[in-house]
Enzyme design. Sequence first.
Site, PDB file in Angstrom:
ATOM      1  CG  ASP A  16      -2.079   0.645   1.157  1.00 29.57           C
ATOM      2  OD1 ASP A  16      -2.033   1.101   0.129  1.00 29.57           O
ATOM      3  OD2 ASP A  16      -3.525   0.496   1.750  1.00 29.57           O
ATOM      4  CG  HIS A 209      -5.712   4.936   4.328  1.00 28.84           C
ATOM      5  ND1 HIS A 209      -4.591   4.951   2.806  1.00 28.84           N
ATOM      6  CD2 HIS A 209      -6.084   3.890   4.000  1.00 28.84           C
ATOM      7  CE1 HIS A 209      -4.477   3.577   2.586  1.00 28.84           C
ATOM      8  NE2 HIS A 209      -5.131   2.652   3.056  1.00 28.84           N
ATOM      9  CB  CYS A 240      -6.010   3.377  -2.926  1.00 30.84           C
ATOM     10  SG  CYS A 240      -6.912   2.092  -4.136  1.00 30.84           S
TER      11      CYS A 240
HETATM   12  P1  HMG Z   1      -9.029  -5.028 -15.941  1.00 26.19           P
HETATM   13  O1  HMG Z   1      -8.240  -4.240 -17.330  1.00 26.19           O
HETATM   14  O2  HMG Z   1     -10.610  -4.815 -15.995  1.00 26.19           O
HETATM   15  O3  HMG Z   1      -8.491  -6.515 -16.897  1.00 26.19           O
HETATM   16  O4  HMG Z   1      -8.750  -5.085 -15.226  1.00 26.19           O
HETATM   17  P2  HMG Z   1      -8.218  -7.235 -17.728  1.00 26.19           P
HETATM   18  O5  HMG Z   1      -8.933  -8.601 -17.805  1.00 26.19           O
HETATM   19  O6  HMG Z   1      -8.594  -6.345 -19.070  1.00 26.19           O
HETATM   20  O7  HMG Z   1      -6.663  -7.046 -17.808  1.00 26.19           O
HETATM   21  C1  HMG Z   1      -6.545  -6.444 -18.824  1.00 26.19           C
HETATM   22  C2  HMG Z   1      -5.378  -6.430 -19.032  1.00 26.19           C
HETATM   23  O8  HMG Z   1      -3.848  -6.279 -17.696  1.00 26.19           O
HETATM   24  C3  HMG Z   1      -4.952  -7.491 -19.294  1.00 26.19           C
HETATM   25  O9  HMG Z   1      -3.563  -7.246 -20.826  1.00 26.19           O
HETATM   26  C4  HMG Z   1      -4.627  -8.627 -18.704  1.00 26.19           C
HETATM   27  O10 HMG Z   1      -3.492  -9.749 -19.062  1.00 26.19           O
HETATM   28  C5  HMG Z   1      -3.736  -7.943 -18.195  1.00 26.19           C
HETATM   29  P3  HMG Z   1      -3.056  -6.928 -22.128  1.00 26.19           P
HETATM   30  O11 HMG Z   1      -4.323  -8.273 -23.001  1.00 26.19           O
HETATM   31  O12 HMG Z   1      -4.297  -6.033 -22.021  1.00 26.19           O
HETATM   32  O13 HMG Z   1      -1.775  -7.307 -22.791  1.00 26.19           O
HETATM   33  N1  HMG Z   1      -3.926  -8.128 -16.328  1.00 26.19           N
HETATM   34  C6  HMG Z   1      -2.527  -8.594 -15.643  1.00 26.19           C
HETATM   35  N2  HMG Z   1      -1.331  -8.927 -15.824  1.00 26.19           N
HETATM   36  C7  HMG Z   1      -0.739  -9.165 -14.479  1.00 26.19           C
HETATM   37  N3  HMG Z   1      -1.071  -9.626 -13.644  1.00 26.19           N
HETATM   38  C8  HMG Z   1      -2.898  -9.810 -13.493  1.00 26.19           C
HETATM   39  C9  HMG Z   1      -3.461  -9.498 -14.421  1.00 26.19           C
HETATM   40  N4  HMG Z   1      -4.565  -9.348 -14.496  1.00 26.19           N
HETATM   41  C10 HMG Z   1      -4.972  -8.656 -16.097  1.00 26.19           C
HETATM   42  N5  HMG Z   1      -3.566 -10.235 -12.654  1.00 26.19           N
HETATM   43  C11 HMG Z   1      -8.131  -5.750 -13.040  1.00 26.19           C
HETATM   44  C12 HMG Z   1      -9.105  -6.108 -14.041  1.00 26.19           C
HETATM   45  C13 HMG Z   1      -8.584  -6.315 -11.207  1.00 26.19           C
HETATM   46  C14 HMG Z   1      -7.020  -6.648 -13.536  1.00 26.19           C
HETATM   47  C15 HMG Z   1      -7.852  -4.000 -12.556  1.00 26.19           C
HETATM   48  O14 HMG Z   1      -8.391  -3.671 -12.732  1.00 26.19           O
HETATM   49  C16 HMG Z   1      -6.028  -4.545 -11.725  1.00 26.19           C
HETATM   50  O15 HMG Z   1      -5.365  -4.851 -10.731  1.00 26.19           O
HETATM   51  N6  HMG Z   1      -6.617  -3.704 -10.928  1.00 26.19           N
HETATM   52  C17 HMG Z   1      -5.400  -3.129  -9.265  1.00 26.19           C
HETATM   53  C18 HMG Z   1      -6.155  -2.241  -8.752  1.00 26.19           C
HETATM   54  C19 HMG Z   1      -5.175  -2.047  -7.528  1.00 26.19           C
HETATM   55  O16 HMG Z   1      -3.788  -2.115  -7.314  1.00 26.19           O
HETATM   56  N7  HMG Z   1      -5.469  -1.031  -6.536  1.00 26.19           N
HETATM   57  C20 HMG Z   1      -4.720  -1.055  -5.458  1.00 26.19           C
HETATM   58  C21 HMG Z   1      -4.870  -1.934  -4.535  1.00 26.19           C
HETATM   59  S1  HMG Z   1      -6.050  -1.670  -3.015  1.00 26.19           S
HETATM   60  C22 HMG Z   1      -6.194  -0.966  -2.278  1.00 26.19           C
HETATM   61  O17 HMG Z   1      -4.879  -0.260  -2.161  1.00 26.19           O
HETATM   62  C23 HMG Z   1      -6.638  -0.680  -1.041  1.00 26.19           C
HETATM   63  C24 HMG Z   1      -6.444  -1.354  -0.199  1.00 26.19           C
HETATM   64  O18 HMG Z   1      -5.737  -1.017   0.794  1.00 26.19           O
HETATM   65  C25 HMG Z   1      -8.160  -1.352   1.444  1.00 26.19           C
HETATM   66  C26 HMG Z   1      -8.081  -0.523   2.005  1.00 26.19           C
HETATM   67  O19 HMG Z   1      -7.122   1.537   1.791  1.00 26.19           O
HETATM   68  O20 HMG Z   1      -9.090   0.201   1.765  1.00 26.19           O
HETATM   69  C27 HMG Z   1      -6.400  -3.038  -0.035  1.00 26.19           C
HETATM   70 MG    MG Z   2      -4.466   1.258   1.711  1.00 27.99          MG
END
Ligand code: HMG
Ligand code: MG
Length: 298
Positions: A16, A209, A240
């Site tokens: 994070d 946070h 985030c």
């Molecule tokens: P999408 O664009 O809807 O999905 O993303 P997709 O399936 O169409 O994938 C798009 C491209 O990404 C494709 O590649 C996939 O192969 C690739 P392309 O065909 O265009 O070359 N891809 C991946 N590559 C590597 N590893 C993977 C993966 N998945 C797809 N796992 C998705 C949907 C969920 C993947 C995307 O939205 C995503 O990765 N989001 C992550 C966002 C994130 O990390 N946010 C921060 C974390 S959450 C947070 O901070 C909150 C927390 O701290 C708690 C709080 O504070 O409340 C936890």
């Molecule tokens: Mg967080």
Amino acid sequence: MSLPTSVRIVEVGARDGLQNEKTIIPAATKIELIDRLSASGLRTIEATSFVSPKWVPQLADAAEVFAGITRRDGVTYPVLVPNLQGYERARAVGVCDIAIFTAASEAFNRKNINASIDESIERFLPVLEQARADGVRVRGYVSTVLGCPYQGEVPVSEVVRVARRLHELGCHEISLGDTIGVGTPGKARVMLRAVAGEVPMSALAVHFHDTYGQALANILACLEEGVGVVDSSVGGTGGCPYAKGATGNVASEDVVYMLEGMGIATGIDLPRLIETGLWLSGALGRATSSRVARARSA
Ligand code: HMG
Ligand code: MG
């Protein structure tokens, strides 16, 4: 009021804390950070995220980082996994603990993982099934439990519904995230109490946070409710990329200082943790936001 005698800190700084950094940090720095954190006594260290590198370029080196850390006995290194593709990448480098993540707000979930809440849970089903078969432990995050940057108020009933669902699906722990740091102690208490009506308190964690400077007060309110697991980030790093305006997590140093000052054991060597936070702020080229580290290094 009964406070716990010990608290487990889940250190989220390497994930994070770093995911929102604009300049790409070398994998070697991330590895050193995690190794320093384990040397300061932390026993749960979230290491990285196997998310899409298109969405979070900073953590595109997840496999290299995970493979590079010196794994200490008794320390777990969970990683975030958004889908089966992430799960497989994580397993390929020997991950045994994962975290899945969704939200209590539809609008935030859409921005963060491009899915509605129910769609995201559907997407996690094969991950959970595979994890069960592999003996991999799964933590669940519920974001925006006290407010959403896009829709504002978030009903407590939605937080309860999503937390209960993740627990029913086999998450051993549910972390309740105030993603944008807007909560205040009364609201945090009411929210936690409501969730604890449906999910055992022993399976809950809190994740604040500190955008509005309320995080320590919120943690104290939740400790009084009986929570025993607190997420925090060394140096107060974090944010985030899909939560506009949110600042870092509560600083681990400040949480440890408060807990130890109250006679609540953490098992963490505070001077060593402070040193790690100061080292990290040097690597990031800016001052730590831990008040304790600033006071101790003045
Ligand atoms: P999408 O664009 O809807 O999905 O993303 P997709 O399936 O169409 O994938 C798009 C491209 O990404 C494709 O590649 C996939 O192969 C690739 P392309 O065909 O265009 O070359 N891809 C991946 N590559 C590597 N590893 C993977 C993966 N998945 C797809 N796992 C998705 C949907 C969920 C993947 C995307 O939205 C995503 O990765 N989001 C992550 C966002 C994130 O990390 N946010 C921060 C974390 S959450 C947070 O901070 C909150 C927390 O701290 C708690 C709080 O504070 O409340 C936890
Ligand atoms: Mg967080």
